[in-house]
Design a protein around this motif. Structure first.
Motif, PDB file in Angstrom:
ATOM      1  N   GLU A   1       0.845  -1.185   0.000  1.00  0.00           N
ATOM      2  CA  GLU A   1       0.000   0.000   0.000  1.00  0.00           C
ATOM      3  C   GLU A   1       0.883   1.238   0.000  1.00  0.00           C
ATOM      4  O   GLU A   1       1.920   1.267   0.665  1.00  0.00           O
ATOM      5  N   MET A   2       0.459   2.250  -0.755  1.00  0.00           N
ATOM      6  CA  MET A   2       1.245   3.488  -0.830  1.00  0.00           C
ATOM      7  C   MET A   2       0.324   4.689  -0.687  1.00  0.00           C
ATOM      8  O   MET A   2      -0.782   4.693  -1.226  1.00  0.00           O
ATOM      9  N   GLN A   3       0.802   5.688   0.034  1.00  0.00           N
ATOM     10  CA  GLN A   3       0.113   6.965   0.168  1.00  0.00           C
ATOM     11  C   GLN A   3       1.004   8.020  -0.493  1.00  0.00           C
ATOM     12  O   GLN A   3       2.151   8.216  -0.082  1.00  0.00           O
ATOM     13  N   PHE A   4       0.475   8.690  -1.517  1.00  0.00           N
ATOM     14  CA  PHE A   4       1.228   9.730  -2.214  1.00  0.00           C
ATOM     15  C   PHE A   4       1.020  11.046  -1.477  1.00  0.00           C
ATOM     16  O   PHE A   4      -0.112  11.466  -1.270  1.00  0.00           O
ATOM     17  N   VAL A   5       2.109  11.674  -1.079  1.00  0.00           N
ATOM     18  CA  VAL A   5       2.014  12.916  -0.309  1.00  0.00           C
ATOM     19  C   VAL A   5       2.669  14.092  -1.023  1.00  0.00           C
ATOM     20  O   VAL A   5       2.617  15.220  -0.535  1.00  0.00           O
ATOM     21  N   GLY A   6       3.288  13.852  -2.151  1.00  0.00           N
ATOM     22  CA  GLY A   6       3.929  14.906  -2.933  1.00  0.00           C
ATOM     23  C   GLY A   6       4.273  14.355  -4.301  1.00  0.00           C
ATOM     24  O   GLY A   6       4.104  13.171  -4.567  1.00  0.00           O
ATOM     25  N   ALA A   7       4.757  15.233  -5.155  1.00  0.00           N
ATOM     26  CA  ALA A   7       5.102  14.821  -6.514  1.00  0.00           C
ATOM     27  C   ALA A   7       6.586  14.526  -6.633  1.00  0.00           C
ATOM     28  O   ALA A   7       7.409  15.212  -6.024  1.00  0.00           O
ATOM     29  N   GLY A   8       6.904  13.510  -7.417  1.00  0.00           N
ATOM     30  CA  GLY A   8       8.293  13.246  -7.797  1.00  0.00           C
ATOM     31  C   GLY A   8       8.534  13.950  -9.122  1.00  0.00           C
ATOM     32  O   GLY A   8       7.872  13.668 -10.117  1.00  0.00           O
ATOM     33  N   HIS A   9       9.443  14.901  -9.140  1.00  0.00           N
ATOM     34  CA  HIS A   9       9.681  15.704 -10.337  1.00  0.00           C
ATOM     35  C   HIS A   9      10.691  15.032 -11.261  1.00  0.00           C
ATOM     36  O   HIS A   9      11.668  14.436 -10.795  1.00  0.00           O
ATOM     37  N   ILE A  10      10.445  15.146 -12.549  1.00  0.00           N
ATOM     38  CA  ILE A  10      11.354  14.605 -13.545  1.00  0.00           C
ATOM     39  C   ILE A  10      12.698  15.315 -13.393  1.00  0.00           C
ATOM     40  O   ILE A  10      12.755  16.532 -13.251  1.00  0.00           O
ATOM     41  N   GLY A  11      13.768  14.529 -13.400  1.00  0.00           N
ATOM     42  CA  GLY A  11      15.114  15.053 -13.191  1.00  0.00           C
ATOM     43  C   GLY A  11      15.599  14.920 -11.766  1.00  0.00           C
ATOM     44  O   GLY A  11      16.791  15.039 -11.494  1.00  0.00           O
ATOM     45  N   SER A  12      14.676  14.652 -10.834  1.00  0.00           N
ATOM     46  CA  SER A  12      15.081  14.531  -9.424  1.00  0.00           C
ATOM     47  C   SER A  12      15.534  13.102  -9.116  1.00  0.00           C
ATOM     48  O   SER A  12      15.267  12.170  -9.861  1.00  0.00           O
ATOM     49  N   PHE A  13      16.241  12.959  -8.009  1.00  0.00           N
ATOM     50  CA  PHE A  13      16.667  11.652  -7.518  1.00  0.00           C
ATOM     51  C   PHE A  13      15.721  11.279  -6.389  1.00  0.00           C
ATOM     52  O   PHE A  13      15.644  11.976  -5.381  1.00  0.00           O
ATOM     53  N   ILE A  14      14.981  10.211  -6.582  1.00  0.00           N
ATOM     54  CA  ILE A  14      13.996   9.749  -5.599  1.00  0.00           C
ATOM     55  C   ILE A  14      14.665   8.666  -4.758  1.00  0.00           C
ATOM     56  O   ILE A  14      15.237   7.719  -5.294  1.00  0.00           O
ATOM     57  N   GLU A  15      14.592   8.807  -3.441  1.00  0.00           N
ATOM     58  CA  GLU A  15      15.216   7.848  -2.533  1.00  0.00           C
ATOM     59  C   GLU A  15      14.166   7.141  -1.680  1.00  0.00           C
ATOM     60  O   GLU A  15      13.127   7.713  -1.360  1.00  0.00           O
ATOM     61  N   LEU A  16      14.479   5.912  -1.318  1.00  0.00           N
ATOM     62  CA  LEU A  16      13.652   5.107  -0.419  1.00  0.00           C
ATOM     63  C   LEU A  16      14.502   4.653   0.748  1.00  0.00           C
ATOM     64  O   LEU A  16      15.603   4.141   0.559  1.00  0.00           O
ATOM     65  N   GLU A  17      13.980   4.855   1.932  1.00  0.00           N
ATOM     66  CA  GLU A  17      14.564   4.246   3.124  1.00  0.00           C
ATOM     67  C   GLU A  17      13.470   3.393   3.746  1.00  0.00           C
ATOM     68  O   GLU A  17      12.358   3.867   3.985  1.00  0.00           O
ATOM     69  N   GLY A  18      13.760   2.114   3.944  1.00  0.00           N
ATOM     70  CA  GLY A  18      12.773   1.192   4.479  1.00  0.00           C
ATOM     71  C   GLY A  18      13.225   0.574   5.778  1.00  0.00           C
ATOM     72  O   GLY A  18      14.399   0.638   6.135  1.00  0.00           O
ATOM     73  N   GLU A  19      12.277  -0.032   6.446  1.00  0.00           N
ATOM     74  CA  GLU A  19      12.609  -0.723   7.690  1.00  0.00           C
ATOM     75  C   GLU A  19      11.708  -1.923   7.904  1.00  0.00           C
ATOM     76  O   GLU A  19      10.563  -1.945   7.456  1.00  0.00           O
ATOM     77  N   VAL A  20      12.267  -2.905   8.581  1.00  0.00           N
ATOM     78  CA  VAL A  20      11.495  -4.076   8.972  1.00  0.00           C
ATOM     79  C   VAL A  20      10.702  -3.696  10.216  1.00  0.00           C
ATOM     80  O   VAL A  20      11.272  -3.262  11.219  1.00  0.00           O
ATOM     81  N   VAL A  21       9.399  -3.855  10.152  1.00  0.00           N
ATOM     82  CA  VAL A  21       8.537  -3.589  11.300  1.00  0.00           C
ATOM     83  C   VAL A  21       8.448  -4.832  12.179  1.00  0.00           C
ATOM     84  O   VAL A  21       8.537  -4.756  13.396  1.00  0.00           O
ATOM     85  N   GLN A  22       8.305  -6.009  11.521  1.00  0.00           N
ATOM     86  CA  GLN A  22       8.181  -7.277  12.243  1.00  0.00           C
ATOM     87  C   GLN A  22       8.580  -8.408  11.313  1.00  0.00           C
ATOM     88  O   GLN A  22       8.275  -8.374  10.118  1.00  0.00           O
ATOM     89  N   ARG A  23       9.252  -9.396  11.864  1.00  0.00           N
ATOM     90  CA  ARG A  23       9.555 -10.620  11.115  1.00  0.00           C
ATOM     91  C   ARG A  23       9.057 -11.794  11.930  1.00  0.00           C
ATOM     92  O   ARG A  23       9.322 -11.887  13.121  1.00  0.00           O
ATOM     93  N   THR A  24       8.293 -12.661  11.281  1.00  0.00           N
ATOM     94  CA  THR A  24       7.834 -13.889  11.922  1.00  0.00           C
ATOM     95  C   THR A  24       8.484 -15.062  11.189  1.00  0.00           C
ATOM     96  O   THR A  24       9.316 -14.858  10.306  1.00  0.00           O
ATOM     97  N   LYS A  25       8.075 -16.276  11.496  1.00  0.00           N
ATOM     98  CA  LYS A  25       8.633 -17.445  10.806  1.00  0.00           C
ATOM     99  C   LYS A  25       8.287 -17.448   9.322  1.00  0.00           C
ATOM    100  O   LYS A  25       9.032 -17.975   8.514  1.00  0.00           O
ATOM    101  N   THR A  26       7.139 -16.866   8.975  1.00  0.00           N
ATOM    102  CA  THR A  26       6.665 -16.963   7.593  1.00  0.00           C
ATOM    103  C   THR A  26       6.477 -15.625   6.884  1.00  0.00           C
ATOM    104  O   THR A  26       6.248 -15.614   5.675  1.00  0.00           O
ATOM    105  N   MET A  27       6.546 -14.514   7.598  1.00  0.00           N
ATOM    106  CA  MET A  27       6.246 -13.208   7.007  1.00  0.00           C
ATOM    107  C   MET A  27       7.256 -12.140   7.454  1.00  0.00           C
ATOM    108  O   MET A  27       7.823 -12.236   8.538  1.00  0.00           O
ATOM    109  N   VAL A  28       7.401 -11.135   6.598  1.00  0.00           N
ATOM    110  CA  VAL A  28       8.166  -9.932   6.950  1.00  0.00           C
ATOM    111  C   VAL A  28       7.261  -8.741   6.667  1.00  0.00           C
ATOM    112  O   VAL A  28       6.699  -8.633   5.566  1.00  0.00           O
ATOM    113  N   PHE A  29       7.102  -7.868   7.653  1.00  0.00           N
ATOM    114  CA  PHE A  29       6.280  -6.671   7.516  1.00  0.00           C
ATOM    115  C   PHE A  29       7.207  -5.467   7.430  1.00  0.00           C
ATOM    116  O   PHE A  29       8.103  -5.313   8.277  1.00  0.00           O
ATOM    117  N   MET A  30       6.988  -4.643   6.407  1.00  0.00           N
ATOM    118  CA  MET A  30       7.905  -3.546   6.094  1.00  0.00           C
ATOM    119  C   MET A  30       7.154  -2.222   5.990  1.00  0.00           C
ATOM    120  O   MET A  30       5.946  -2.204   5.748  1.00  0.00           O
TER     121      MET A  30
END
Length: 148
Positions: A93-122
């Motif tokens: 799921e994604m919530q768009f809160v601003g525009a990514g402008h052409i020519g810009s460098f878009i970065e992502l920083e992610g984190e693990v919220v929870q890891r179980t035996k069968t799933m990873v929540f990010m």
């Protein structure tokens, strides 16, 4: 009086390499929309891409589907690392809160919220410079180890 626009200085592949970013050639769908870059700083791994004209939507900013593809890929790589083996997206799921402008460098920083035996929540945050573009979250199913 007009308000100053945020700096959107274009970064070349050489600039990114000088800053410690790395990329790899990829086949398949990501090869069509990339390249995607990654950078490790201590325990944090970030991802990025240069928004090119081919990533634009009808109003001239980065297409939402491109941002989702990019975030799914980056968080998926982090989920695989957290699981220690392949994991596949089960929800995203994604919530768009601003525009990514052409020519810009878009970065992502992610984190693990929870890891179980069968799933990873990010969760993750996409930015252009200091400006948020989107937030996202999802879950990844850890695949069984392959048997010979």
């Amino acid at each position: 009086m007009t308000r100053a626009q945020p700096s959107r200085a274009r970064r070349t592949p050489d600039d990114l390499r000088d800053e410690g970013w790395r990329t790899a050639e990829e086949d398949g769908f990501i090869g069509l929309v990339g390249p995607f870059w990654s950078k490790e700083e201590g325990d944090v791994r970030r991802f990025g891409f240069v928004a090119e004209p081919r990533h634009a939507n009808l109003v001239g900013v980065v297409q939402g589907g491109m941002l989702m593809t990019f975030a799914d890929r980056g968080l998926g790589i982090l989920a695989w690392a957290a699981a220690g083996r392949p994991a596949v997206t089960t929800s995203f799921e994604m919530q768009f809160v601003g525009a990514g402008h052409i020519g810009s460098f878009i970065e992502l920083e992610g984190e693990v919220v929870q890891r179980t035996k069968t799933m990873v929540f990010m969760r993750g945050l996409l930015r252009s410079g200091r400006r948020p573009v989107a937030s996202c979250q999802g879950s990844w199913k850890i695949l069984s180890e392959r048997r010979a």
